[in-house]
Design a protein around this motif. Structure first.
Motif, mmCIF file in Angstrom:
data_model
loop_
_atom_site.group_PDB
_atom_site.id
_atom_site.type_symbol
_atom_site.label_atom_id
_atom_site.label_comp_id
_atom_site.label_asym_id
_atom_site.label_seq_id
_atom_site.Cartn_x
_atom_site.Cartn_y
_atom_site.Cartn_z
ATOM 1 N N TRP A 137 -12.825 9.049 11.740
ATOM 2 C CA TRP A 137 -14.125 10.280 11.974
ATOM 3 C C TRP A 137 -14.622 9.909 13.310
ATOM 4 C CZ3 TRP A 137 -16.967 10.769 6.588
ATOM 5 C CH2 TRP A 137 -15.859 11.153 5.756
ATOM 6 N N ALA A 138 -13.939 9.596 14.309
ATOM 7 C CA ALA A 138 -14.224 9.640 15.727
ATOM 8 C C ALA A 138 -12.705 9.351 16.308
ATOM 9 C CB ALA A 138 -15.097 8.383 16.007
ATOM 10 N N VAL A 139 -12.672 9.687 17.680
ATOM 11 C CA VAL A 139 -11.452 9.565 18.292
ATOM 12 C C VAL A 139 -11.507 8.034 18.719
ATOM 13 C CG1 VAL A 139 -10.169 9.867 20.416
ATOM 14 C CG2 VAL A 139 -11.184 11.822 19.157
ATOM 15 N N PRO A 140 -10.395 7.158 18.245
ATOM 16 C CA PRO A 140 -10.327 5.699 18.509
ATOM 17 C C PRO A 140 -10.237 5.520 19.925
ATOM 18 C CG PRO A 140 -8.684 6.532 16.627
ATOM 19 C CD PRO A 140 -9.354 7.544 17.333
ATOM 20 N N ALA A 141 -10.805 4.195 20.410
ATOM 21 C CA ALA A 141 -10.653 3.720 21.650
ATOM 22 C C ALA A 141 -9.025 3.326 21.969
ATOM 23 C CB ALA A 141 -11.341 2.541 22.037
ATOM 24 N N MET A 171 0.824 -1.116 -0.031
ATOM 25 C CA MET A 171 0.124 0.019 -0.002
ATOM 26 C C MET A 171 0.856 1.091 0.069
ATOM 27 S SD MET A 171 -3.220 -1.101 2.633
ATOM 28 C CE MET A 171 -2.062 -1.195 4.056
ATOM 29 N N ALA A 172 2.120 1.212 0.039
ATOM 30 C CA ALA A 172 3.013 2.334 -0.027
ATOM 31 C C ALA A 172 2.728 3.247 -1.187
ATOM 32 C CB ALA A 172 4.491 1.772 0.225
ATOM 33 N N GLY A 173 2.654 4.514 -0.830
ATOM 34 C CA GLY A 173 2.413 5.654 -1.905
ATOM 35 C C GLY A 173 1.281 5.859 -2.195
ATOM 36 N N ARG A 174 0.186 5.431 -1.541
ATOM 37 C CA ARG A 174 -1.058 5.616 -1.950
ATOM 38 C C ARG A 174 -2.169 5.600 -0.686
ATOM 39 N NH1 ARG A 174 0.734 1.895 -5.575
ATOM 40 N NH2 ARG A 174 0.392 2.257 -7.814
ATOM 41 N N ARG A 175 -3.196 6.413 -0.725
ATOM 42 C CA ARG A 175 -4.105 6.731 0.213
ATOM 43 C C ARG A 175 -5.313 5.434 0.148
ATOM 44 N NH1 ARG A 175 -8.929 9.311 1.351
ATOM 45 N NH2 ARG A 175 -8.874 10.322 3.762
ATOM 46 N N PHE A 176 -5.810 5.106 1.405
ATOM 47 C CA PHE A 176 -6.708 3.797 1.241
ATOM 48 C C PHE A 176 -7.841 4.257 2.323
ATOM 49 C CE2 PHE A 176 -3.065 1.964 -0.555
ATOM 50 C CZ PHE A 176 -3.534 1.003 -1.441
ATOM 51 N N PRO A 177 -8.950 4.793 1.943
ATOM 52 C CA PRO A 177 -10.215 4.924 2.772
ATOM 53 C C PRO A 177 -10.628 3.512 3.107
ATOM 54 C CG PRO A 177 -10.099 6.171 0.653
ATOM 55 C CD PRO A 177 -9.218 5.232 0.573
ATOM 56 N N LEU A 178 -10.972 3.450 4.237
ATOM 57 C CA LEU A 178 -11.408 2.070 4.980
ATOM 58 C C LEU A 178 -12.882 2.250 5.273
ATOM 59 C CD1 LEU A 178 -8.165 1.731 7.217
ATOM 60 C CD2 LEU A 178 -8.710 0.570 4.954
ATOM 61 N N TRP A 179 -13.532 1.498 4.579
ATOM 62 C CA TRP A 179 -15.179 1.615 4.361
ATOM 63 C C TRP A 179 -15.786 0.618 3.685
ATOM 64 C CZ3 TRP A 179 -18.562 4.303 7.359
ATOM 65 C CH2 TRP A 179 -19.958 4.451 6.787
ATOM 66 N N THR A 180 -16.624 -0.396 4.184
ATOM 67 C CA THR A 180 -17.019 -1.888 3.629
ATOM 68 C C THR A 180 -18.151 -1.055 2.668
ATOM 69 O OG1 THR A 180 -17.867 -3.930 3.850
ATOM 70 C CG2 THR A 180 -18.432 -2.064 5.693
ATOM 71 N N ALA A 199 3.544 -4.150 13.453
ATOM 72 C CA ALA A 199 2.384 -3.880 13.078
ATOM 73 C C ALA A 199 1.243 -2.943 13.824
ATOM 74 C CB ALA A 199 1.212 -5.179 12.898
ATOM 75 N N LEU A 200 0.385 -2.242 13.107
ATOM 76 C CA LEU A 200 -0.583 -1.194 13.896
ATOM 77 C C LEU A 200 -1.842 -1.398 13.549
ATOM 78 C CD1 LEU A 200 0.445 2.335 14.669
ATOM 79 C CD2 LEU A 200 -1.726 1.987 13.591
ATOM 80 N N HIS A 201 -2.880 -1.239 14.666
ATOM 81 C CA HIS A 201 -4.199 -1.321 14.544
ATOM 82 C C HIS A 201 -4.896 -0.196 15.150
ATOM 83 C CE1 HIS A 201 -8.363 -3.187 14.524
ATOM 84 N NE2 HIS A 201 -8.117 -2.758 15.824
ATOM 85 N N VAL A 202 -5.910 0.084 14.602
ATOM 86 C CA VAL A 202 -6.641 1.398 15.016
ATOM 87 C C VAL A 202 -7.917 0.663 15.570
ATOM 88 C CG1 VAL A 202 -7.768 3.801 14.556
ATOM 89 C CG2 VAL A 202 -5.681 2.976 13.309
ATOM 90 N N GLU A 203 -8.223 0.909 16.818
ATOM 91 C CA GLU A 203 -9.551 0.204 17.190
ATOM 92 C C GLU A 203 -10.602 1.425 17.043
ATOM 93 O OE1 GLU A 203 -12.219 -2.559 18.677
ATOM 94 O OE2 GLU A 203 -10.107 -2.802 18.003
ATOM 95 N N THR A 204 -11.291 1.083 15.893
ATOM 96 C CA THR A 204 -12.323 2.108 15.611
ATOM 97 C C THR A 204 -13.289 1.419 14.896
ATOM 98 O OG1 THR A 204 -13.007 4.334 14.986
ATOM 99 C CG2 THR A 204 -11.217 3.246 13.768
ATOM 100 N N ASP A 205 -14.468 1.533 14.844
ATOM 101 C CA ASP A 205 -15.616 1.369 13.844
ATOM 102 C C ASP A 205 -16.184 2.644 12.784
ATOM 103 O OD1 ASP A 205 -15.807 -1.299 15.116
ATOM 104 O OD2 ASP A 205 -17.540 -0.597 16.423
ATOM 105 N N ALA A 206 -15.404 3.788 13.167
ATOM 106 C CA ALA A 206 -15.816 4.679 12.293
ATOM 107 C C ALA A 206 -15.007 4.785 10.934
ATOM 108 C CB ALA A 206 -15.295 6.110 12.862
ATOM 109 N N TYR A 207 -15.611 5.384 10.017
ATOM 110 C CA TYR A 207 -14.815 5.647 8.655
ATOM 111 C C TYR A 207 -13.319 6.136 8.982
ATOM 112 C CZ TYR A 207 -13.783 7.633 3.942
ATOM 113 O OH TYR A 207 -12.974 7.980 2.958
ATOM 114 N N ALA A 208 -12.521 5.312 8.294
ATOM 115 C CA ALA A 208 -10.939 5.812 8.458
ATOM 116 C C ALA A 208 -10.278 5.618 7.181
ATOM 117 C CB ALA A 208 -10.493 4.437 9.709
ATOM 118 N N ALA A 209 -9.062 6.144 7.413
ATOM 119 C CA ALA A 209 -8.164 6.049 6.062
ATOM 120 C C ALA A 209 -6.642 5.918 6.499
ATOM 121 C CB ALA A 209 -8.155 7.468 5.261
#
Length: 676
Positions: free
Chosen positions: A213-217, A136-145, A189-199
């Motif tokens: 689009w919310a402060v992660p837990a 994924m290096a060099g690109r932006r990836f919105p995370l939304w199912t 490895a890194l994980h963001v614990e959120t259910d919000a729209y992310a990127a």
């Protein structure tokens, strides 16, 4: 070398104070550097603009405020961040075992950005199931199912046609299964614990920017001396699938949706010498014909008119060792009986502005959303639909479709905003299915497969499928995308992956060729589950049994797939113990070989097989990189080749580029495959 690792002890996150800020470390890897002049943490507020059309989403953000939190007050493992000294803290960070807990000053702060340190040449993988780019290096990836789109390449006519007719062309980052987790070549490895729209934005050479689009837990991180160790830790965190059942790896699951004629057609596959483990009839519930093609009637019970005497037919197949599989999704057609039953019980989601049932347009028919945030509704669906109508009826598996369609303006029983329920909906849907299977004591025997996902789907879904590829060799939506999908999702703890042989989506005159089906069959033979699909427009497309040469080729590939069962069974045992996926990037076992890192359309099938499917039309030869540190034996010619070289190999249809590692304990099994 031993490829069965023991669980690596997790490295704790720690904070190191600087003169003008602090650093966050996991193990011996610095991941965040926060200074007043170069802050890593930002908060703000914004308003989403969301338009959904049949599972495709157009999303924009109106950012009202973005505040850099330059001032840090550090007390042990606690950090308070403010815009400037003397102002009230807006974000509190607490370093805990394995991660960083976050607490915002108030609900008005609904935007969050974090800048993570980047290295020159760093590679980044994961993001859920990414179909266009493994790295994924060099690109932006919105995370939304969402629906991934048709074509997924704005430069092509196919994508343009899908966009103008149904807003459904998609782009490289669209995926049914996103997940805010990545693995770095820096071995963390890194994980963001959120259910919000992310990127994930990996475009800047100095930092990776994470947006939510919310402060992660929490922000969680892992480090390990090897990628194998990282995968073990991630799979332990998110959940491991049960072992695949022996029946699923011992032959092909033949997909036919031809009513009762499906049984006669299945006999043609058997007569051609195919090893068949299952018959999958998604039309077991009946058909509805739309402009998109032949679709199903979404009332989840056997349709006696289309499949007379189905229960008896299922029993007869079972006596021959052939399982029967069906289809289900989490919606109920408004003109069906089960919709009425669910509505009377109050189990359907409502509109925000009234007590009316929320109806979703699925393309010429409307459906209600079963509200799984209501525990009674979830139990009802698991017991009444999956338990009674499917498992008790005799089904041994099914496609658990959709999950990514939850509207953001729906009113749910738990009162949580749809923007925060949309992403986790596939995981909730997976749990409903898993609970139903467990209620009948059939975990590890009954097999359902899903395309949609989010964080934690691994704990419930026993098998991924790659979704609805176009019926072609195209770069962003064709056969090659399923390899990238398997590799990206596999690093995050999804051990088992497969795809629709021949692809699914046929629109605007795009139809299957015999070559495509045969090349896809070759690839599928070297995946955990081998399953065919007739596609959305079966009458317009070549089917496997519509051409004697294609059928004979498919039958041979099923026999190869079945012959590999002892090897695959061992890999399944390893997946249960360690979380390692069956399809693996080359660098997972050859970390010191820099040439392995760019490879994204070939894979190791376990530690001892290297598979490089032909994914371009008209190719009679194919270039394969053989990792250094081993010698490799060509599966079909038995010729030996040293590692560390790109080999230009003859690859006619029927002899896809496959190699085994010299000295493998499975050498006798592999050597016998060429004679099948």
């Amino acid at each position: 070398m031993c490829y069965r690792c023991h669980m690596v002890e997790r490295a704790d996150m720690r904070i190191e104070q600087l003169a003008d800020g602090f650093e966050l470390w996991v193990g011996d890897v610095a991941i965040v550097r926060h200074r007043a002049a170069e802050p890593a943490f930002f908060v703000g507020s914004g308003r989403p603009l969301v338009e959904m059309y049949r599972g495709n989403f157009a999303i924009e953000d109106r950012v009202d405020e973005r505040l850099p939190l330059r001032h840090a007050e550090i007390a042990g493992n606690l950090v308070r961040l403010a815009v400037a000294a003397g102002l009230a803290p807006l974000l509190e960070l607490r370093v805990e075992p394995g991660g960083l807990a976050l607490n915002a000053a108030g609900p008005a702060l609904n935007r969050f950005w974090l800048r993570v340190l980047a290295d020159a040449g760093e590679r980044l993988w994961g993001g859920g199931e990414q179909m266009s780019y493994f790295d994924m290096a060099g690109r932006r990836f919105p995370l939304w199912t969402s629906e991934p789109g048709v074509g997924r390449d704005k430069s092509t006519q196919l994508t343009w046609q899908a966009d103008v007719t149904g807003k459904s062309g998609g782009d490289y980052w669209n995926t049914n299964y996103p997940q805010p987790t990545y693995v770095s070549s820096r071995r963390y490895a890194l994980h963001v614990e959120t259910d919000a729209y992310a990127a994930f934005d990996f475009r800047d050479p100095d930092f990776h920017e994470i947006e939510a689009w919310a402060v992660p837990a929490r922000i969680e991180a892992w480090a390990a001396p090897s990628f194998v160790g990282l995968v073990e830790q991630l799979s332990a965190r998110f959940g491991r699938q049960p072992r695949l059942p022996d029946w699923a790896i011992g032959g092909a699951i033949v997909g036919l949706k031809d009513g009762e004629r499906s049984f006669d057609r299945l006999e043609g596959f058997v007569a051609a010498g195919a090893e068949v483990s299952g018959l999958w009839c998604e039309d077991w519930v009946g058909l509805r014909v739309t402009s998109f093609g032949k679709r199903l009637f979404w009332d989840w019970k056997a349709n006696e008119a289309r499949y007379p005497g189905l229960r008896g037919r299922i029993a007869a197949l079972a006596a021959r060792g052939i399982r029967f599989l069906g289809y289900v999704n989490p919606y109920l057609a408004a003109d069906g009986v089960q919709f009425v039953e669910a509505a009377e019980r109050g189990y359907l989601a409502l509109r925000q502005d009234s007590d009316d049932i929320y109806l979703v347009d699925f393309g010429e028919f409307d459906c209600g959303v079963v509200d799984f945030t209501n525990p009674d509704a979830a139990k009802w669906f698991a017991e009444r639909i999956i338990g009674q109508e499917m498992l008790d009826f005799g089904l041994s598996g099914w496609m658990a479709d959709f999950g990514e369609y939850l509207p953001v303006d729906v009113r749910l029983s738990n009162g949580v905003d749809g923007m925060l329920m949309h992403n986790p909906w596939p995981t909730i849907w997976a749990k409903v299915n898993a609970d139903a299977v467990a209620s009948r004591g059939r975990t590890g025997d009954a097999l359902f497969f899903m395309r949609a996902g989010w964080t934690g789907v691994q704990a419930h879904c026993p098998l991924l499928w790659a979704g609805d590829q176009s019926v072609d060799f195209s770069r962003h939506d064709g056969i090659g995308t399923v390899i990238r999908g398997a590799l990206s999702s596999g690093l995050l703890g999804n051990a088992y992956h497969h795809s629709d042989i021949g692809g699914y989506t046929s629109l605007f005159g795009n139809v299957r060729t015999a070559e495509l089906i045969m090349r896809w069959s070759e690839m599928a033979a070297f995946t955990p589950v081998m399953r065919s699909h007739e596609g959305n427009r079966p009458d317009d497309n070549l089917q496997i049994d519509g051409d004697p040469q294609v059928l004979a080729h498919f039958a041979r590939m099923t026999r190869i797939h079945a012959a590999l069962a002892p090897y695959v069974a061992g890999l399944c045992d390893e997946a249960v113990a360690t979380g390692l996926p069956l399809q693996r990037p080359l660098f997972l076992h050859f970390e010191e070989d820099a040439a392995c890192y760019p490879v994204e359309t070939a894979y190791l099938y376990g530690p001892d097989l290297l598979v490089a499917p032909v994914i371009e039309p008209g190719a009679e030869r194919w270039q394969v990189y053989l990792p250094a540190g081993a010698d490799w034996i060509h599966l079909w010619s038995h010729e030996a080749h040293s590692g560390g070289q790109v080999l230009d190999v003859e690859s006619p249809i029927g002899s896809p580029p496959v190699f085994w590692r010299a000295g493998s304990v499975h050498e006798a099994l592999f050597a016998g495959l060429a004679s099948i």
